[in-house]
Every structure is written in structure tokens, then in C-alpha cells.
Motif scaffolding. Structure first.
Motif, PDB file in Angstrom:
ATOM      1  N   LYS A 179      53.742 -35.734  28.335  1.00  0.00           N
ATOM      2  CA  LYS A 179      54.560 -34.577  27.931  1.00  0.00           C
ATOM      3  C   LYS A 179      53.665 -33.450  27.402  1.00  0.00           C
ATOM      4  O   LYS A 179      53.786 -32.304  27.812  1.00  0.00           O
ATOM      5  CB  LYS A 179      55.577 -34.993  26.841  1.00  0.00           C
ATOM      6  N   THR A 180      52.782 -33.845  26.484  1.00  0.00           N
ATOM      7  CA  THR A 180      51.887 -32.842  25.913  1.00  0.00           C
ATOM      8  C   THR A 180      50.964 -32.278  26.996  1.00  0.00           C
ATOM      9  O   THR A 180      50.733 -31.078  27.064  1.00  0.00           O
ATOM     10  CB  THR A 180      51.059 -33.473  24.779  1.00  0.00           C
ATOM     11  N   SER A 181      50.496 -33.157  27.849  1.00  0.00           N
ATOM     12  CA  SER A 181      49.582 -32.714  28.907  1.00  0.00           C
ATOM     13  C   SER A 181      50.264 -31.728  29.850  1.00  0.00           C
ATOM     14  O   SER A 181      49.680 -30.708  30.223  1.00  0.00           O
ATOM     15  CB  SER A 181      49.077 -33.915  29.703  1.00  0.00           C
ATOM     16  N   THR A 206      48.305 -38.817  20.386  1.00  0.00           N
ATOM     17  CA  THR A 206      49.763 -38.933  20.404  1.00  0.00           C
ATOM     18  C   THR A 206      50.399 -37.853  19.527  1.00  0.00           C
ATOM     19  O   THR A 206      49.864 -37.485  18.485  1.00  0.00           O
ATOM     20  CB  THR A 206      50.211 -40.345  19.971  1.00  0.00           C
ATOM     21  N   THR A 207      51.493 -37.328  19.994  1.00  0.00           N
ATOM     22  CA  THR A 207      52.189 -36.285  19.246  1.00  0.00           C
ATOM     23  C   THR A 207      53.012 -36.924  18.137  1.00  0.00           C
ATOM     24  O   THR A 207      53.675 -37.928  18.350  1.00  0.00           O
ATOM     25  CB  THR A 207      53.104 -35.488  20.188  1.00  0.00           C
ATOM     26  N   ILE A 208      52.896 -36.319  16.964  1.00  0.00           N
ATOM     27  CA  ILE A 208      53.708 -36.805  15.838  1.00  0.00           C
ATOM     28  C   ILE A 208      54.745 -35.739  15.528  1.00  0.00           C
ATOM     29  O   ILE A 208      54.412 -34.562  15.378  1.00  0.00           O
ATOM     30  CB  ILE A 208      52.830 -37.089  14.610  1.00  0.00           C
ATOM     31  N   TRP A 251      59.552 -27.377  23.092  1.00  0.00           N
ATOM     32  CA  TRP A 251      59.432 -28.386  22.040  1.00  0.00           C
ATOM     33  C   TRP A 251      58.883 -29.657  22.686  1.00  0.00           C
ATOM     34  O   TRP A 251      59.585 -30.321  23.427  1.00  0.00           O
ATOM     35  CB  TRP A 251      60.787 -28.660  21.393  1.00  0.00           C
ATOM     36  N   ASP A 252      57.646 -29.932  22.350  1.00  0.00           N
ATOM     37  CA  ASP A 252      57.001 -31.131  22.885  1.00  0.00           C
ATOM     38  C   ASP A 252      57.228 -32.243  21.868  1.00  0.00           C
ATOM     39  O   ASP A 252      56.526 -32.362  20.872  1.00  0.00           O
ATOM     40  CB  ASP A 252      55.508 -30.824  23.096  1.00  0.00           C
ATOM     41  N   VAL A 253      58.263 -33.030  22.142  1.00  0.00           N
ATOM     42  CA  VAL A 253      58.712 -34.020  21.169  1.00  0.00           C
ATOM     43  C   VAL A 253      57.869 -35.288  21.282  1.00  0.00           C
ATOM     44  O   VAL A 253      57.403 -35.636  22.366  1.00  0.00           O
ATOM     45  CB  VAL A 253      60.204 -34.334  21.422  1.00  0.00           C
TER      46      VAL A 253
HETATM   47 MG   LIG Z   1      52.500 -35.691  23.158  1.00  0.00          MG
END
Ligand SMILES: [Mg+2]
Ligand SMILES: Nc1nc2c(ncn2[C@@H]2O[C@H](COP(=O)(O)OP(=O)(O)OP(=O)(O)O)[C@@H](O)[C@H]2O)c(=O)[nH]1
Lengths: 488, 167
Positions: B16-18, B34-36, B53-55
Motif C-alpha cells: 500500500k505504502t509502496s 510497516t505503516t503505523i 490515506w495510507d492505512v
Molecule cells: Mg504501509
């Protein structure tokens, strides 16, 4: 050669020369130094690769020797270090100066405003030095940015604040605030109405006011007073009222929020004044107070005027009624004048002097008085005095409400007014029963006008006439009597 | 400018972030951080500002915080093509989304298309398309199909809102 040497030679062979060369090498300092210098660099490399024992071992002596070297030759080291540390010093100083300038600006600003005066007064009152107070006030806080954020989506609806805050993109900040909100809610209670309202990031305080559809986040530098929070909520409330419809259906199109700035901007401008807010709150506001005063004064004036007019009317009534020959049937105010209607005897004198002493000027009066003859005794008296000009020895008087002319007057006068006197008596306007002719004038009248010669007849007549009121005198009768007695 | 909130959802480490970073900054990192909570980025597409919004990804320990979804105009659901179970979980994710915010435009990215372990069988694909979703085989590494993913979602949102306005 000893036995031992022989044995050694047998075991290790003939390398005595080598050994002595080695011995020389070990014992000679120069040789050893050259040896160590050859391996020093690779040895350091190797130890460094293995662990940091070398660093540990060296750190103390190195720092000691550095200290000593710097102490001995500070200039040289400063020169060397300058390129490395100057930029950071420069930025630090620039920052310090710019923040000091901001403070000074604010201080100067407030020194020349009402706030400054207040502070000066407060300084006198509290004994805290003025400059200190100002600084404290100036450094207290500054509202830097306001974000109006859609509660659901976290989309930014509107913002306002200084440009150069170095904050990231407002849309991202806005979303972040909303995200933090969700995160906190989720982590702490999971309840919808448990909201994050305050938090601090470094020197910044962030306050968030929550409404049903939007939240208003306020980024403040420093320590804001509690009263500012009330302002924040009031601001949100007024926005909520003004844009109720748009807030409810916000879909990311902020163009429907025209003039939103008008609502937000005051928050930024409020800044330092806020400190005084809690004190000021309970006080009556100056604006409304003035209005009340003006209204009260106006009312008072109106009431006063009404009372004054009323009292002038009654004064006028009183004095006009007292004055003989005036009958007031109606008196009222019209266009700033008292219009008086009624009757006025031409002989009457109006009490203008008295009235003006009571503040009623003659030119304030408009008299619509119909002329009439007043039968008031007072008026009659005045009229008769004027008309008859009673001679000395007579008196015009009022007895039981009736006018009387009494005393003794010359026959000439009596004759001149004879007709009028009789008429007045017949009209019952004047009593004449005590008006007599003077003896002297009677005598000369009898002697010269009636040619009655002196003698007992004339004396008798004179005595009789002297006792008879003028109006009852009948000269014909007198003459007849005289003739009758002469004949005898 | 018109603004829209977009949410990236999917299991952890699916990319997702990528994908977001590829689209917003045109960059990619092999590192996995990892996204927090959530990370927010924004980008302008056709005169519309997308607030992305990158959840944080979902795993067995931490289900996604659905509060983050509220007010989203569209959803990007991401799965990892090298891990079939992440494709499966898209269905339960979709249910959670609908439960929280109702039906909104939605696109699906089956990511890491560049990877040689990528595998998406017909059965899986049919199951996804039967939901009415647009499927993109994306690669954040190469950037393949990434712009299309967001473009199609933005268009779908535009279509929905203009229909809504006409009604
Ligand atoms: Mg992420
Ligand atoms: N080969 C390849 N690797 C990828 C691709 N996308 C992401 N990755 C790698 O997958 C790992 C996870 O990627 P992220 O984007 O951090 O995943 P995420 O979904 O944001 O993860 P969470 O935030 O933990 O939920 C990283 O190491 C990325 O480098 C891709 O398209 N191809």
C-alpha cells in the motif's frame, strides 16, 4: 666454546650470527622504532576491524592531548574548526535574532497601544517592572494557524494563518489531525464522543474544537489562556451557524465557503490581548453601557421635559387665574409655545414678570384672548380709578364685595361725573351712599351758581346738603325750600 | 480545488505504502517499513486533489481501524500477488468498508506483478470481477498500472458524484 654452546650448535645449527643480529635489533631503539612504524598502521586497522578496544584506549589520551594542544594554540584550532562550525552558529544566531526581533516588535507594538497603557498601569499597581510585564505578555502565545476540517473525511475546508510556518501541506496536516483523532478514539475508548481536544508538539499547543460536522484546529505557539478556548468554540459556532447547509453536505468543494476568512481571521488577530480576557469577561462591555447611558439620558430628558412643560402650564394657569381680568379657558403646548385661549379684560395687566421669573418668557406665549369686561371688583376698582380719577378726600374701597366711593369731593368734580356716577349706582356697580360734597364747594356752589344770597336760608341749606349723600341731593328741592322760606 | 479522500486498504506488507509513494513521489524502496496508524499524502489528478490515506495493513493481530475510512470518496484495495491469502481477504475487507461507510467507488490492485512468484488464477480473478471491481495487476517497483489504478478510481468517483448531483 662452552659445552652449552656446543650443544646449542648441535641442536639449532650454526645461526649464531642470525641470533646476535636479532638481539641487536631488539636492543637497539632505532631498530625497534622502525619495526613498529612498519606495522603500526595495519595493526590499527586490524584492531579497529576487530573491536573498539583501541578507541576506548585512545579516547582519554587523545582528548587530553587535544585539550592541551588547543589550550596552547587556540587560534590555530579555531581557524581549522571555523569552516565546520560557522554555518551552524550562523543559523542559530539568525534564529535567535529573528525570534528576538519578533518579541521586540510586539513589545514596541503593545507599548504604543491601549494594551501598553494597561500594562503600564498594571505595573504600577502590582510593582512588577513594566518591561517584564510586556515581555511576559508578548511571549505568552501566538495563534499561528487555524484549520477548519470536515469531521468525517478530514478534508480541509478552510484555513488561515501565517504563510511561513514551515508546516507541511495544509491538506495533509488537516488529514493528520483527523487521523490522530480516529487513532486516539480507537485506542482509548472507541466511543464516538470521546475526542482529542488538546495536545502539544514541542513549543506548539494544538487545540481542537469539535462541532457536529466540522472541527476547528488551532495551532498556538506558547501557552494560551483558557479564555482563548472559549473564543475558539465561539468561532466554530459562528461558522457552524453561517455555513450550516454547506458543512452538512461538504464533498471537498471549498468554493461554497465564501468569506470564511472573515470568521477565522479574528482568532489570529486576537493573540496577545487574550491575556486580559478572563479579567474583562465579567465586566460590563463599554459599548452597550454607552448605549444604555444614552437611552437613559434621552428618557430622562424626555421625562424632564414633559414634567417641565406640565409644570409651566400649571404655573401659567395659577398666575393668570390670580390676575384680575383674565380668564384662561385652555392652555397647551404647541410647537414649543404655550397657546393660551380665554378672555382678557383690556384693563387687565398680565403677570409677564412673574411668569418670566418662572422661566416662561413672554415670547413663548401665544395669547388668543377675546377682550371682555370683567366684573371682578378688582378690575372694576382699577377701571373706576382710571375713569373717574377720584379726587383727594374720596376713597374707592371694597366692602363685602361691593365697590364704594366714599368721602367728600368738590361739587365741580361731582357734577362733572354726575351722570356716570348715577348710572353706576343704578347698575349696582358702585355704592355712593357715603359720598358727600365738601362744605366749601357746596357753599360756593350755592353762592355763585345758584345765586343764593348769604343768610339763614343758605346756612340751613348748606347744613342739610352737607349731611346728604351726593346722589340723594336734589337742588331743585333745595331751591324750592329756599323760595318757600323767602316768601315767609 | 475539489478535494477527495482516498483510502488504501489491504493486508500488511502487500505494498500500500509502496503504491502510494510510486504514485505520489514516483519512488520505490525495497525496505519494508510497516505503516503505523496512517500516513497521509496528497497528489493532484485532473484538477482534483486526492488526499491519500495510507492505512496500516491488517493482520491477525491488528484489524484495520475503520474510523480512518469515514468520509472516504473512494477505496483502493490492495493484495499481494505473491500471497494468495491476501487476495482472499479482500472480500472480508470489502465487507468491513461497506459496513463502515457504505458503497463507494472501489478499485483493486493485485500488486508485485513484477515478482516471479506472482500468481493470480482465473477462479480468483472471476470472483473479484464478479463483485464489479476493476482489477489492476500493479507493480510499485516498476510503476506498472499504478497511474491507471488511481485514474480509474478518480473517474469512478467523478461519475458517482455527478450522478448524485443530477438526481
Ligand atoms: Mg504501509
Ligand atoms: N517486488 C516488489 N516488491 C514490492 C512491491 N510493492 C511493495 N514491495 C515490497 O513489499 C514490502 C512491503 O511494502 P509496503 O508498501 O511497505 O507494504 P504496506 O502494505 O504498506 O505494509 P503495511 O504498511 O505494513 O501494511 C516492501 O519491502 C516493498 O519493497 C512490488 O510491486 N514489487
Amino acid at each position: 666454546m662452552s659445552q652449552l654452546d656446543e650443544l646449542r650448535q648441535i641442536i639449532v645449527g650454526d645461526n649464531t650470527e642470525q641470533l646476535s643480529a636479532l638481539k641487536d635489533r631488539i636492543e637497539s631503539v632505532e631498530e625497534r622504532t622502525r619495526d613498529v612504524s612498519e606495522v603500526l598502521a595495519p595493526a590499527i586497522d586490524a584492531t579497529m576491524r576487530r573491536d573498539d578496544s583501541l578507541i576506548q584506549a585512545l579516547s582519554d589520551p587523545v582528548s587530553e592531548s587535544l585539550k592541551r594542544a588547543i589550550r596552547i594554540e587556540p587560534d590555530a584550532y579555531a581557524e581549522i574548526l571555523y569552516p565546520a562550525i560557522a554555518p551552524s552558529i550562523r543559523t542559530a544566531i539568525a534564529q535567535a535574532i529573528s525570534s528576538m526581533l519578533a518579541t521586540i516588535n510586539k513589545t514596541i507594538e503593545s507599548a504604543t497601544t491601549v494594551g501598553g497603557l494597561k500594562a503600564r498601569f498594571k505595573s504600577i499597581r502590582t510593582g512588577v517592572p513594566y518591561a517584564e510585564l510586556l515581555l511576559r505578555q508578548s511571549l505568552l502565545f501566538r495563534v499561528e494557524h487555524l484549520y477548519l476540517i470536515d469531521r468525517d473525511s478530514g478534508l480541509l475546508i478552510g484555513e488561515c494563518g501565517a504563510e511561513d510556518q514551515g508546516l507541511m501541506d495544509s491538506d495533509a496536516v488537516s488529514a493528520m489531525f483527523s487521523a490522530i483523532q480516529s487513532f486516539v478514539q480507537d485506542s482509548f475508548s472507541g466511543r464516538e464522543d470521546d475526542r482529542l481536544t488538546d495536545f502539544k508538539v514541542g513549543e506548539h499547543t494544538i487545540w481542537i474544537a469539535h462541532g457536529p460536522n466540522a472541527m476547528l484546529a488551532c495551532v498556538i505557539l506558547g501557552d494560551p489562556p483558557a479564555a482563548l478556548k472559549i473564543r475558539l468554540y465561539e468561532t466554530l459556532e459562528s461558522i457552524r451557524i453561517r455555513y450550516a447547509e454547506q458543512l452538512q453536505h461538504y464533498d471537498g468543494d471549498a468554493s461554497q465557503f465564501a468569506r470564511l476568512d472573515d470568521y477565522m481571521q479574528p482568532m489570529l488577530q486576537s493573540q496577545l490581548r487574550e491575556e486580559e480576557l478572563p479579567e474583562e469577561k465579567p465586566k460590563l462591555q463599554m459599548g452597550p453601557l454607552l448605549v444604555y447611558l444614552v437611552i437613559a439620558a434621552a428618557l430622562g430628558y424626555l421625562i424632564f421635559q414633559a414634567l417641565d412643560r406640565e409644570s409651566k402650564l400649571s404655573t401659567l394657569h395659577r398666575y393668570f387665574d390670580e390676575a384680575p381680568g383674565v380668564v384662561v379657558t385652555k392652555a397647551n403646548w404647541q410647537d414649543g409655545k404655550i397657546v393660551v385661549e380665554g378672555l382678557l379684560d383690556p384693563d387687565a395687566t398680565l403677570p409677564f414678570k412673574t411668569l418670566s421669573a418662572h422661566g416662561i418668557e413672554q415670547e413663548k406665549l401665544q395669547l388668543n384672548l377675546t377682550p371682555f369686561r370683567s366684573l371682578e371688583t378688582e378690575m372694576e376698582l382699577r377701571r373706576f380709578e382710571k375713569e373717574l380719577d377720584p379726587p383727594e378726600g374720596t376713597i374707592l374701597s371694597v366692602e363685602n364685595g361691593v365697590l364704594n366711593l366714599s368721602g367728600r369731593a368738590s361739587v365741580i368734580w361731582l357734577l362733572r361725573h354726575d351722570e356716570r356716577l348715577r348710572q353706576l349706582q343704578a347698575d349696582r356697580r358702585l355704592g355712593l351712599s357715603n359720598l358727600f360734597a365738601t362744605d366749601g364747594s357746596l357753599n360756593s356752589y350755592l353762592a355763585t351758581t345758584l345765586n343764593i344770597p348769604a343768610g339763614p336760608g343758605r346756612s340751613e341749606a348748606l347744613a342739610k346738603l352737607s349731611q346728604t349723600p351726593w346722589v340723594e341731593i336734589s337742588f331743585t328741592e333745595i331751591l324750592r325750600d329756599l323760595l318757600r322760606s323767602n316768601r315767609r | 480545488m475539489q478535494k477527495r479522500k482516498i483510502c488504501m486498504v489491504g493486508d500488511f506488507a502487500v505494498g500500500k505504502t509502496s503504491l502510494t509513494q510510486r504514485f505520489v513521489n514516483n519512488s520505490f524502496s525495497e525496505k519494508y517499513l510497516t505503516t503505523i496508524g496512517v500516513k497521509i499524502d496528497n497528489v493532484v489528478v485532473d484538477d482534483t486533489k486526492l488526499i491519500i490515506w495510507d492505512v496500516a495493513g491488517r493482520d491477525s493481530l491488528s484489524p484495520i481501524n475503520t474510523n480512518y475510512l469515514s468520509g472516504a470518496a473512494g477505496i483502493v484495495m490492495v493484495a499481494d500477488g505473491t500471497r494468495p491469502e491476501t487476495v482472499e481477504s479482500l472480500h472480508t475487507l470489502a465487507e468491513m468498508v461497506v459496513e463502515k461507510i457504505g458503497q463507494v467507488p472501489c478499485v483493486v490492485a493485485i500488486n508485485k506483478y513484477d515478482h516471479n512468484a506472482f500468481k493470480l488464477d482465473d477462479e480468483q480473478q472471476n470472483k473479484l470481477t464478479s463483485q464489479g471491481w476493476d482489477i489492476f495487476k500493479t507493480s510499485a517497483l516498476t510503476g506498472d498500472k499504478v497511474p491507471e489504478l488511481f485514474q480509474v478510481l478518480n473517474n469512478a468517483i467523478g461519475a458517482v458524484t455527478s450522478v448524485g448531483e443530477e438526481a
